[in-house]
Design an enzyme around this catalytic site. Sequence first.
Site, PDB file in Angstrom:
ATOM      1  N   ALA A  65      -5.030   0.513   8.616  1.00 42.27           N
ATOM      2  CA  ALA A  65      -4.833   1.788   9.624  1.00 42.27           C
ATOM      3  C   ALA A  65      -4.392   1.376  10.875  1.00 42.27           C
ATOM      4  O   ALA A  65      -4.530   0.355  11.113  1.00 42.27           O
ATOM      5  CB  ALA A  65      -6.202   2.405   9.650  1.00 42.27           C
ATOM      6  N   GLY A 109      -6.972  -0.681   5.644  1.00 42.77           N
ATOM      7  CA  GLY A 109      -6.419   0.568   4.858  1.00 42.77           C
ATOM      8  C   GLY A 109      -5.383   0.297   3.802  1.00 42.77           C
ATOM      9  O   GLY A 109      -5.052   0.959   3.105  1.00 42.77           O
ATOM     10  N   GLU A 166      -7.082  -0.853   0.642  1.00 47.09           N
ATOM     11  CA  GLU A 166      -7.479   0.427   0.079  1.00 47.09           C
ATOM     12  C   GLU A 166      -6.409   1.175  -0.451  1.00 47.09           C
ATOM     13  O   GLU A 166      -6.630   1.740  -1.562  1.00 47.09           O
ATOM     14  CB  GLU A 166      -8.235   1.205   1.193  1.00 47.09           C
ATOM     15  CG  GLU A 166      -9.336   0.463   1.552  1.00 47.09           C
ATOM     16  CD  GLU A 166     -10.221   1.226   3.054  1.00 47.09           C
ATOM     17  OE1 GLU A 166      -9.363   1.361   4.019  1.00 47.09           O
ATOM     18  OE2 GLU A 166     -11.483   1.468   2.701  1.00 47.09           O
ATOM     19  N   GLU A 225     -12.217  -5.050   8.406  1.00 46.07           N
ATOM     20  CA  GLU A 225     -12.674  -3.941   9.623  1.00 46.07           C
ATOM     21  C   GLU A 225     -13.798  -4.452  10.457  1.00 46.07           C
ATOM     22  O   GLU A 225     -13.929  -3.915  11.594  1.00 46.07           O
ATOM     23  CB  GLU A 225     -13.168  -2.527   8.978  1.00 46.07           C
ATOM     24  CG  GLU A 225     -12.111  -1.791   8.431  1.00 46.07           C
ATOM     25  CD  GLU A 225     -11.700  -2.259   6.890  1.00 46.07           C
ATOM     26  OE1 GLU A 225     -11.964  -3.279   6.346  1.00 46.07           O
ATOM     27  OE2 GLU A 225     -10.970  -1.410   6.254  1.00 46.07           O
TER      28      GLU A 225
END
Length: 255
Positions: free
Chosen positions: A63, A108, A111, A131
């Site tokens: 992200a 992300g 993911e 993260e």
Amino acid sequence: MKFVNFEKRERIGIVRINRPDKLNALSPEVLEELKLVVNDISKDDELVSAIITGTGKAFVAGADIGYIGTLDEEGGYEMALMGQEVFSAIENSPKVFIAAVNGYALGGGCELALACDFIIASENAIFGQPEVNLGIMPGWGATQRLAKKVGMNWAKYLILTGDRIDARTAFNIGLVQKVVNHDNLMDEAINIANVIAEKGPTALRLAKESINRSFELGDFGFKYEALLFGKSVGSPEKEEGIKAFFEKRKPNFFK
Ligand code: CO8
């Protein structure tokens, strides 16, 4: 579109996350574009499978960290839901999605690859859920999909240490299904997508749906499989598949 390129090659869709100066980090704008492309692919009757890859040296490096920095608790929750919606649309799509991981697949990005049906990786690929290094936890599905796909211990190891693993290690733990020479990544992914694109789309869609629900349904999963199997047997594609077998030819499900 600015950040997501889409190309259609007969029955295959190729999606490229295209923000190479930020290692394809997923900002809200990138996610919005990805959502539109995924929804278009899912509705396109001509497409059977799709490949997601990244432009440049990253698949997706996570992200957008700058954007996360601006969020409060409520904003973080909303942003988590926004990404989860896009990734669930990939996971639940009637089309088969292949992640072709060309480099960093972090946070992300890992993911996003996990939301695909399986992963082909270049030998340069690096996976991880870093993260915790930023003082946050994953929010786009890793605590759920990673545990389901590679087991609880590896999910905890990756998420709680923030360690990165290379493509071979990712293959060894079952996260990646094939590691290929970097220069051959897209050719390999396209070959596999083409193999899938020759199968009956109804059988693919039903099989994917049954596998997706295997963890949640318990014993009813077998009954559900039988129900979907019945649907596949009732489909016109089954007529062609079985006819082709006895006529000793390749089936053509797209007449
Ligand atoms: N977000 C924003 N910008 C990024 C990101 C990112 N995730 N990753 C890299 N960039 C930028 C860098 O800031 C740099 O920009 P600039 O040139 O303007 O300085 C550019 O991309 C190139 O990056 P580097 O210079 O760092 O390239 P290196 O080859 O030296 O390093 C790495 C590559 C190791 C991948 C490094 O960039 C890195 O560690 N990136 C961050 C990886 C990371 O921590 N990802 C997880 C992010 S958090 C997340 O994904 C949470 C998901 C769930 C969100 C839930 C809702 C909010």
